[in-house]
Design a protein around this motif. Sequence first.
Motif, PDB file in Angstrom:
ATOM      1  N   LYS A   1       0.815  -1.225   0.000  1.00  0.00           N
ATOM      2  CA  LYS A   1       0.000   0.000   0.000  1.00  0.00           C
ATOM      3  C   LYS A   1       0.842   1.266   0.000  1.00  0.00           C
ATOM      4  O   LYS A   1       0.306   2.362   0.096  1.00  0.00           O
ATOM      5  CB  LYS A   1      -0.911   0.017   1.233  1.00  0.00           C
ATOM      6  N   GLY A   2       2.171   1.114  -0.065  1.00  0.00           N
ATOM      7  CA  GLY A   2       3.047   2.284  -0.025  1.00  0.00           C
ATOM      8  C   GLY A   2       3.428   2.702   1.380  1.00  0.00           C
ATOM      9  O   GLY A   2       4.092   3.723   1.571  1.00  0.00           O
ATOM     10  N   TYR A   3       3.037   1.925   2.377  1.00  0.00           N
ATOM     11  CA  TYR A   3       3.310   2.315   3.763  1.00  0.00           C
ATOM     12  C   TYR A   3       4.784   2.194   4.122  1.00  0.00           C
ATOM     13  O   TYR A   3       5.263   2.894   5.007  1.00  0.00           O
ATOM     14  CB  TYR A   3       2.468   1.493   4.732  1.00  0.00           C
TER      15      TYR A   3
ATOM     16  N   THR B   1       9.900   7.831   4.817  1.00  0.00           N
ATOM     17  CA  THR B   1       9.793   9.288   4.731  1.00  0.00           C
ATOM     18  C   THR B   1       9.618   9.889   6.121  1.00  0.00           C
ATOM     19  O   THR B   1      10.266  10.882   6.465  1.00  0.00           O
ATOM     20  CB  THR B   1       8.616   9.690   3.816  1.00  0.00           C
ATOM     21  N   ALA B   2       8.750   9.269   6.927  1.00  0.00           N
ATOM     22  CA  ALA B   2       8.536   9.758   8.294  1.00  0.00           C
ATOM     23  C   ALA B   2       9.811   9.623   9.126  1.00  0.00           C
ATOM     24  O   ALA B   2      10.124  10.495   9.942  1.00  0.00           O
ATOM     25  CB  ALA B   2       7.381   9.010   8.952  1.00  0.00           C
ATOM     26  N   ALA B   3      10.576   8.552   8.901  1.00  0.00           N
ATOM     27  CA  ALA B   3      11.840   8.371   9.625  1.00  0.00           C
ATOM     28  C   ALA B   3      12.843   9.452   9.220  1.00  0.00           C
ATOM     29  O   ALA B   3      13.523  10.027  10.086  1.00  0.00           O
ATOM     30  CB  ALA B   3      12.411   6.981   9.356  1.00  0.00           C
ATOM     31  N   ALA B   4      12.935   9.749   7.933  1.00  0.00           N
ATOM     32  CA  ALA B   4      13.852  10.798   7.475  1.00  0.00           C
ATOM     33  C   ALA B   4      13.434  12.155   8.029  1.00  0.00           C
ATOM     34  O   ALA B   4      14.282  12.937   8.485  1.00  0.00           O
ATOM     35  CB  ALA B   4      13.909  10.826   5.946  1.00  0.00           C
TER      36      ALA B   4
ATOM     37  N   CYS C   1      13.956   4.430  -2.501  1.00  0.00           N
ATOM     38  CA  CYS C   1      13.558   5.450  -1.520  1.00  0.00           C
ATOM     39  C   CYS C   1      14.693   6.443  -1.250  1.00  0.00           C
ATOM     40  O   CYS C   1      14.613   7.241  -0.309  1.00  0.00           O
ATOM     41  CB  CYS C   1      13.129   4.776  -0.211  1.00  0.00           C
ATOM     42  N   GLY C   2      15.748   6.388  -2.060  1.00  0.00           N
ATOM     43  CA  GLY C   2      16.823   7.359  -1.947  1.00  0.00           C
ATOM     44  C   GLY C   2      18.076   6.880  -1.247  1.00  0.00           C
ATOM     45  O   GLY C   2      19.085   7.581  -1.216  1.00  0.00           O
ATOM     46  N   TYR C   3      18.050   5.689  -0.660  1.00  0.00           N
ATOM     47  CA  TYR C   3      19.228   5.142   0.016  1.00  0.00           C
ATOM     48  C   TYR C   3      20.215   4.631  -1.029  1.00  0.00           C
ATOM     49  O   TYR C   3      19.818   4.140  -2.083  1.00  0.00           O
ATOM     50  CB  TYR C   3      18.834   3.988   0.937  1.00  0.00           C
ATOM     51  N   LYS C   4      21.495   4.739  -0.707  1.00  0.00           N
ATOM     52  CA  LYS C   4      22.558   4.242  -1.573  1.00  0.00           C
ATOM     53  C   LYS C   4      23.295   3.121  -0.857  1.00  0.00           C
ATOM     54  O   LYS C   4      23.577   3.216   0.338  1.00  0.00           O
ATOM     55  CB  LYS C   4      23.574   5.349  -1.883  1.00  0.00           C
ATOM     56  N   GLU C   5      23.612   2.059  -1.591  1.00  0.00           N
ATOM     57  CA  GLU C   5      24.422   0.994  -1.013  1.00  0.00           C
ATOM     58  C   GLU C   5      25.841   1.509  -0.836  1.00  0.00           C
ATOM     59  O   GLU C   5      26.454   1.995  -1.787  1.00  0.00           O
ATOM     60  CB  GLU C   5      24.415  -0.241  -1.909  1.00  0.00           C
TER      61      GLU C   5
END
Length: 174
Positions: free
Chosen positions: A104-106, A112-115, A144-148
């Motif tokens: 559901k995109g949660y 996003t809420a954590a960032a 979601c924008g994270y990089k390895e």
Amino acid sequence: MPLTFVLDPPMTPALRDGVLELWTDVSNAGGAVGFVPPVTRETVRPELLRHLTAMSEGRTRLLVGHDEQGRVAASTFLTLNTHRLMTHWLWLYTVMVHPRHQGKGYGRDLLTAAADSARGIEGVEAIRLTCRGGLGLEHFYGSCGYKEVGRVPGAIRVAPGDDRDDITMLLPLG
């Protein structure tokens, strides 16, 4: 219907039990949150108690997402880095969305809420997390924008003969 996120909610017995149920259900659905199914609440409880202790000591913060019925539907722990040379980033641990709410995109909403929560902590410039290889989680976090930024081959043993990579991901907050 979107989740309602709360950072540092008052720790009530109902919330504690809700996070415990979430963690157990996510684990039993195959979620990579520190356990291999099957698990019971009693299996998960000691790990939750360690997180609650860190919360009471001010080292860890809880972010919870509630669904429209008020049930715990998602959560993660933001853990401050106590090393004096690394206080400019924090760890994100145990990222969970209840199986009934997945797709559901949660998960994106939780990240996003954590960032947003991390941006509100003075001096924090980035979030690091680790994930278990073999499940495609690094692709989700990447979207979601994270990089390895690191990978240790075979560092996680989920069963004899089933070793997975431990993948470190980073999200700069600037």
